[in-house]
Design a protein around this motif. Structure first.
Motif, PDB file in Angstrom:
ATOM      1  N   ILE A   1      45.096  36.612  33.362  1.00 22.20           N
ATOM      2  CA  ILE A   1      44.711  37.535  31.990  1.00 22.20           C
ATOM      3  C   ILE A   1      45.114  38.944  32.390  1.00 22.20           C
ATOM      4  O   ILE A   1      44.633  39.415  33.500  1.00 22.20           O
ATOM      5  N   PRO A   2      45.812  39.501  31.431  1.00 16.15           N
ATOM      6  CA  PRO A   2      46.382  40.930  31.731  1.00 16.15           C
ATOM      7  C   PRO A   2      45.542  42.065  31.947  1.00 16.15           C
ATOM      8  O   PRO A   2      45.898  42.768  32.825  1.00 16.15           O
ATOM      9  N   ARG A   3      44.377  41.883  31.334  1.00 19.88           N
ATOM     10  CA  ARG A   3      43.454  43.090  31.304  1.00 19.88           C
ATOM     11  C   ARG A   3      42.198  42.731  30.710  1.00 19.88           C
ATOM     12  O   ARG A   3      42.137  41.850  29.673  1.00 19.88           O
ATOM     13  N   PHE A   4      41.046  43.488  31.054  1.00 26.47           N
ATOM     14  CA  PHE A   4      39.952  43.026  30.563  1.00 26.47           C
ATOM     15  C   PHE A   4      39.717  44.557  29.539  1.00 26.47           C
ATOM     16  O   PHE A   4      39.718  45.538  30.215  1.00 26.47           O
ATOM     17  N   GLU A   5      39.286  44.184  28.315  1.00 22.81           N
ATOM     18  CA  GLU A   5      38.957  45.403  27.540  1.00 22.81           C
ATOM     19  C   GLU A   5      37.761  45.889  27.560  1.00 22.81           C
ATOM     20  O   GLU A   5      37.368  46.923  27.191  1.00 22.81           O
TER      21      GLU A   5
END
Length: 375
Positions: free
Chosen positions: A182-186
């Motif tokens: 998963i590229p990034r957690f918002e």
């Protein structure tokens, strides 16, 4: 203050976070955004959970659980118009073992699709064997181990030796990103047990189906703590109405269940959906005083990072979600080693396919092809 500053178990913090978000979403039309902002926004503790500030600012306060709170959080804005991934973590501090670094006892990811019409919740097994990256802030050189240890390794401030739960979250988040792709957690959250029972009891308890007979290793039938022997609280198969302490106790159990932690993960998600259903169907939203008690208890239990957005921004962005829009996902895994040779857990290959679907925002399509993953 260290991460083990309270006597209560906290892995269930994930329940409170999602509960307060969807409760607030449903309550927007009743009590108004401005009232929510004035009354509840200030109760939510914020911290740098992703290392966005790049430094360690002076502490403004400490939560009861020992989360070191920065005086401000300057983070790059994230786009709330597309798909969102939120990392939710609960810990189980043991004050009698202090100073003990925090272990992430529950690790959950909430994925919301780009249209904000569907949400998907899945767990990472606490004993999942992963590569944990090097982390200079803690003086950690990296290695292979159980994923729940990432928060512990990352929590020790290299310069002082103090424990910082928010810093530990940073290393855990990096570890989850590396493992899932998963590229990034918002956004991310650490949630506090202190408001959990109050939230459930303010709802009038919660109704849920117990899918297997469950013996409590923690509680006697009357709810008192067990010393390790004597009568046990038993949760029989069937529809059950649980008070706050019963619900908490039930979803903590794993040692008395055939599937161990996988069964506990399933019960956590079943319980969460039951809470959300109870919140939207029990008359809570038309009872301002009871709604106020629930939201205040939940807000005080939350440490949050929106990476440039506050919690109310997420509330507005997700205002159309309801409990029926939330799908629980169970990722299959298996033990690595048996008995005295047990080393942890690994996920089956289908989990990596699922992670790729999350990264590509194709979860709905993927689950339609793999319905066996729906819990």
């Amino acid at each position: 203050m260290t991460a083990g500053a309270t006597t209560q178990p906290r892995w269930v913090r994930f329940c409170v976070f999602l509960g307060v978000v969807l409760l607030v979403l449903s309550g927007l039309v009743i009590i108004g955004v401005s009232v929510l902002e004035e009354r509840y926004q200030g109760r939510v503790v914020t911290a740098d959970l992703f290392g966005d500030t790049g430094d360690f600012a002076p502490l403004a306060a400490s939560t009861p659980g020992g989360v070191r709170v920065r005086s401000s959080e300057s983070a790059p804005d994230v786009d709330l118009d597309g798909p969102l991934d939120l990392l939710l973590v609960g810990i189980d501090p043991r004050p009698n073992e202090a100073p003990r670094p925090p272990l992430a006892d529950a690790i959950m990811v909430l994925h919301v699709d780009a249209a904000h019409e569907h949400a998907y919740l899945f767990s990472m097994p606490r004993d999942l064997i992963v590569d944990i990256p090097a982390f200079a802030k803690a003086g950690y050189r990296g290695g292979t181990g159980k994923i729940n240890g990432a928060m512990a390794y990352g929590s020790r401030v290299a310069a002082t030796g103090e424990l910082d739960t928010a810093q530990g979250f940073q290393l855990l988040a990096r570890t989850v990103v590396d493992r899932t792709g998963i590229p990034r957690f918002e956004a991310g959250a650490i949630l506090d047990f202190s408001g959990f029972e109050a939230v459930v009891d303010a709802l009038g308890g919660v109704d849920m189906y117990v899918d297997e007979r469950t013996l409590s290793i923690h509680r006697a039938p009357n709810g008192t703590l067990r010393p390790g022997w004597g009568p046990q609280k038993t949760y029989e198969v069937g529809e059950q109405h649980m008070s706050g302490w019963e619900a908490l106790d039930f979803v903590r159990q794993r040692k008395s269940l055939a599937e161990g932690d996988y069964a506990r993960q399933r019960h956590q998600k079943q319980f969460l959906k039951a809470v959300l259903t109870q919140a939207t169907g029990s008359g809570l939203l038309t009872d301002p005083l009871r709604l106020d008690r629930v939201l205040r208890a939940a807000g005080e239990s939350l440490t949050f990072s929106g990476r440039g957005h506050d919690l109310l921004d997420y509330v507005v962005a997700l205002r159309h979600l309801r409990p029926d829009d939330l799908t629980m996902v169970q990722l299959p895994g298996a033990a690595v080693g048996r008995g005295a040779g047990y080393r942890g857990e690994h996920l089956l290959p289908v989990a990596d396919e699922f992670f790729a679907a999350v990264a590509a925002d194709r979860v709905g399509e993927y689950l339609s092809e793999h319905p066996e993953l729906v819990s």
